[in-house]
Scaffold this motif. Structure first.
Motif, PDB file in Angstrom:
ATOM      1  N   ASP A   1      16.134  -7.741   5.998  1.00  0.00           N
ATOM      2  CA  ASP A   1      17.082  -7.683   4.727  1.00  0.00           C
ATOM      3  C   ASP A   1      16.078  -8.050   3.299  1.00  0.00           C
ATOM      4  O   ASP A   1      15.453  -9.359   3.495  1.00  0.00           O
ATOM      5  N   LEU A   2      16.179  -7.581   2.358  1.00  0.00           N
ATOM      6  CA  LEU A   2      15.567  -7.957   0.987  1.00  0.00           C
ATOM      7  C   LEU A   2      16.528  -8.476  -0.023  1.00  0.00           C
ATOM      8  O   LEU A   2      17.876  -7.663  -0.046  1.00  0.00           O
ATOM      9  N   TYR A   3      16.606  -9.848  -0.448  1.00  0.00           N
ATOM     10  CA  TYR A   3      17.798 -10.294  -1.298  1.00  0.00           C
ATOM     11  C   TYR A   3      17.347 -11.353  -2.016  1.00  0.00           C
ATOM     12  O   TYR A   3      16.189 -11.751  -1.857  1.00  0.00           O
ATOM     13  N   PHE A   4      18.085 -11.937  -3.004  1.00  0.00           N
ATOM     14  CA  PHE A   4      17.651 -13.299  -3.805  1.00  0.00           C
ATOM     15  C   PHE A   4      18.872 -14.022  -3.489  1.00  0.00           C
ATOM     16  O   PHE A   4      20.011 -13.829  -3.045  1.00  0.00           O
ATOM     17  N   ARG A   5      18.490 -15.174  -3.644  1.00  0.00           N
ATOM     18  CA  ARG A   5      19.433 -16.613  -3.323  1.00  0.00           C
ATOM     19  C   ARG A   5      20.150 -16.930  -4.647  1.00  0.00           C
ATOM     20  O   ARG A   5      21.282 -17.399  -4.523  1.00  0.00           O
ATOM     21  N   HIS A   6      19.307 -16.671  -5.821  1.00  0.00           N
ATOM     22  CA  HIS A   6      20.017 -17.253  -6.906  1.00  0.00           C
ATOM     23  C   HIS A   6      20.011 -16.253  -8.230  1.00  0.00           C
ATOM     24  O   HIS A   6      18.995 -15.577  -8.404  1.00  0.00           O
ATOM     25  N   ASN A   7      21.226 -16.015  -9.132  1.00  0.00           N
ATOM     26  CA  ASN A   7      21.085 -15.208 -10.327  1.00  0.00           C
ATOM     27  C   ASN A   7      19.754 -15.617 -11.163  1.00  0.00           C
ATOM     28  O   ASN A   7      19.795 -17.125 -11.425  1.00  0.00           O
ATOM     29  N   PRO A   8      19.085 -14.800 -11.608  1.00  0.00           N
ATOM     30  CA  PRO A   8      18.322 -15.245 -12.734  1.00  0.00           C
ATOM     31  C   PRO A   8      18.872 -15.732 -14.034  1.00  0.00           C
ATOM     32  O   PRO A   8      20.010 -15.142 -14.203  1.00  0.00           O
ATOM     33  N   PHE A   9      18.038 -16.383 -14.637  1.00  0.00           N
ATOM     34  CA  PHE A   9      18.526 -16.898 -15.779  1.00  0.00           C
ATOM     35  C   PHE A   9      19.712 -17.627 -16.150  1.00  0.00           C
ATOM     36  O   PHE A   9      20.507 -17.921 -17.086  1.00  0.00           O
ATOM     37  N   ARG A  10      20.023 -18.468 -14.845  1.00  0.00           N
ATOM     38  CA  ARG A  10      21.329 -19.268 -14.631  1.00  0.00           C
ATOM     39  C   ARG A  10      22.671 -18.393 -15.025  1.00  0.00           C
ATOM     40  O   ARG A  10      23.540 -18.581 -15.554  1.00  0.00           O
ATOM     41  N   GLY A  11      22.540 -16.940 -14.935  1.00  0.00           N
ATOM     42  CA  GLY A  11      23.533 -16.036 -15.435  1.00  0.00           C
ATOM     43  C   GLY A  11      24.635 -15.930 -14.133  1.00  0.00           C
ATOM     44  O   GLY A  11      24.415 -16.328 -13.267  1.00  0.00           O
ATOM     45  N   GLY A  12      25.270 -14.778 -14.571  1.00  0.00           N
ATOM     46  CA  GLY A  12      26.211 -14.549 -13.497  1.00  0.00           C
ATOM     47  C   GLY A  12      26.035 -13.272 -12.593  1.00  0.00           C
ATOM     48  O   GLY A  12      26.750 -12.687 -11.725  1.00  0.00           O
ATOM     49  N   TYR A  13      24.950 -12.410 -12.818  1.00  0.00           N
ATOM     50  CA  TYR A  13      24.529 -11.155 -12.209  1.00  0.00           C
ATOM     51  C   TYR A  13      23.315 -11.091 -12.307  1.00  0.00           C
ATOM     52  O   TYR A  13      22.542 -11.377 -12.993  1.00  0.00           O
ATOM     53  N   ALA A  14      22.861  -9.734 -11.821  1.00  0.00           N
ATOM     54  CA  ALA A  14      21.316  -9.199 -11.851  1.00  0.00           C
ATOM     55  C   ALA A  14      21.677  -7.807 -11.905  1.00  0.00           C
ATOM     56  O   ALA A  14      22.561  -7.316 -11.419  1.00  0.00           O
ATOM     57  N   VAL A  15      20.679  -6.987 -12.461  1.00  0.00           N
ATOM     58  CA  VAL A  15      20.638  -5.450 -12.217  1.00  0.00           C
ATOM     59  C   VAL A  15      19.648  -5.041 -11.563  1.00  0.00           C
ATOM     60  O   VAL A  15      18.499  -5.348 -11.646  1.00  0.00           O
ATOM     61  N   ALA A  16      19.885  -4.168 -10.299  1.00  0.00           N
ATOM     62  CA  ALA A  16      18.982  -3.774  -9.435  1.00  0.00           C
ATOM     63  C   ALA A  16      18.076  -2.688 -10.115  1.00  0.00           C
ATOM     64  O   ALA A  16      18.429  -2.066 -10.779  1.00  0.00           O
TER      65      ALA A  16
END
Length: 463
Positions: free
Chosen positions: A17-32
């Motif tokens: 699995d490829l994934y990330f542990r924390h949203n960037p920029f201390r935000g609420g989401y990311a865009v794939a």
């Protein structure tokens, strides 16, 4: 790879699995983003005769050859023959859910790790930054101005692509325009003005060269006393010749105040159609502040902080690539830090929507699990006391087949459709998750069956 071959388990089956542990920029989401580039890189991975010759020269600490002849032969014949499932580009994604799932021979799954992480980490990060800029501007026009500040030519190109997916409407990178179809945008430099005897002469010369695409940079000397009056004069001269001044750009000073005054001066002169463009180390927080102060800005030119994904919580996404199954058996990585424990087994990712059409929560389920019934319970793996029951009938599986048996089976959409997907996705994400500061945490949990499997494995593992 060499180790697997030496130990005789290169042909074992595995899933990562490829994934990330924390949203960037201390935000609420990311865009794939970055999937298409990543897949094409994986599928075109080859080792040439020159590559093999170089690897033969490498020596270990003892002075002997680092790689065996058998491994070099394996590399010379390498073709990815496995399966890849992934979440499509432009999708809003969250921590701990697999963006990419790779299944195949152990050696080939391991060989493509860095390629996948390199493409998806960076472009997802930049796309997320662009989306935040777009949100801060009130869904206005953002132009990527970062070519000169990017981490090298390839970084500039991938940033151009990621920014376009995330919300930028144009780029100053002409090669990005040619390669990805991103609309080209730009203005002249301060040096253009400095190379003429007067600012007015410089503006007139530029207007003669680009009469229908003329954007004048008005802050070389003095925005209000010189730049704008001269721009207004040239705009009137363009009108007399049947053309219109496209815009003026301010690159320094108090952008909120100067844009207000510029709008007043332009409107008084009957030039309400002239766009006001600003730049100068902008980020999402500065844009939001200028907008709150009543800035009259039509287009935001963002360079450094977009292509480098700068700012708190930026600079790198931190995506990881972890084994979750080996020879048909689920695998787990332990850690004293709960968030670094992996979620075992091949999984599906289901997104649930509430009655208002907003994303409610994402459920990670076992691959064979039936989640079509109501009352799906999800459990936060980092805090099992946090649970949520999902009853909505509106749900969609996020992972889709991209590569099967070493063949691409997915038709990658044009970037304009990827951008449309991003807009639609953000429209269905509640404002509480989209806000720049203190965003609410979106719920991503394990189904009861997956949580029980994980808990059982935790209890059985011995060190």
């Amino acid at each position: 790879g060499a180790g697997y071959l030496e130990q005789g388990n290169a042909d074992d089956t595995a899933t990562f699995d490829l994934y990330f542990r924390h949203n960037p920029f201390r935000g609420g989401y990311a865009v794939a983003a970055g999937l298409e580039d990543a897949i094409h890189s994986v599928m075109s991975l080859r080792f040439s005769n020159e590559d093999i010759a170089f690897l033969k020269l490498l020596r270990g600490a003892s002075g002997s050859r680092l790689f065996s002849e058998a491994f070099l032969q394996c590399l010379s014949e390498f073709r990815f023959q496995g399966n890849i499932r992934a979440i499509p580009e432009g999708t809003v994604v969250f921590p701990n859910e697999p963006l990419v799932q790779v299944t195949g021979r152990l050696i080939e799954c391991q060989m493509v790790e860095t390629i996948l992480l390199c493409h998806i980490n960076f472009q997802t990060l930049v796309a997320t930054k662009a989306a935040r800029l777009w949100e801060a501007s009130g869904h206005g026009t953002v132009v990527e101005f970062g070519l000169r500040r990017a981490q090298g030519p390839d970084g500039a190109m991938r940033a151009c692509r990621g920014a376009y997916i995330g919300g930028a409407d144009g780029t100053s990178n002409v090669l990005g325009c040619a390669t990805f179809g991103v609309p080209a945008r730009g203005t002249h430099a301060h040096s253009w003005v400095q190379s003429f005897t007067t600012e007015l002469e410089a503006f007139r010369a530029y207007a003669r060269t680009f009469p229908d695409d003329c954007v004048l940079l008005v802050d070389t000397y003095d925005v209000l006393k010189s730049g704008l009056p001269n721009a207004i004069q040239v705009a009137k001269e363009l009108e007399q010749r049947g053309h219109r001044l496209a815009g003026i750009r301010i690159d320094s000073g108090d952008l909120a105040f100067l844009s207000q005054r510029a709008r007043e001066m332009l409107d008084r002169a009957g030039l309400d159609y002239v766009k006001i463009i600003v730049s100068n180390e902008l980020d999402e927080f500065i844009i939001a502040d200028i907008a709150d102060q009543g800035g009259k800005i039509d287009i935001w030119g963002v360079g450094t902080n977009l292509v480098t994904a700068g700012g708190e919580g930026g600079c790198a996404l931190g995506g990881v690539y972890k084994m979750v199954e080996h020879n048909g058996k689920p695998k787990i990585k332990l850690s004293s830090n709960p968030e670094k424990m992996t979620n075992p087994g091949i999984k599906k990712v289901w997104r649930f929507y509430d009655d208002q059409g907003y994303m409610e929560a994402d459920a990670l389920a076992q691959a064979s699990e039936d989640v079509s019934h109501p009352g799906i319970l999800i459990i936060d793996p980092n805090n099992p006391l946090r649970r949520k029951k999902l009853n909505s009938s509106r749900r969609v599986e996020l992972l889709t087949d991209i590569v099967m048996g070493g063949k691409i089976v997915y038709e990658f959409p044009p970037l304009d459709l990827v951008r449309t997907r991003r807009k639609e996705q953000l429209a269905h994400l509640h404002e509480s998750h989209r806000r720049l500061r203190n965003a609410h945490v979106y719920k991503v949990g394990l189904t009861r069956a997956l949580w029980q499997q994980k808990e059982q494995m935790l209890n059985q593992v011995t060190v």
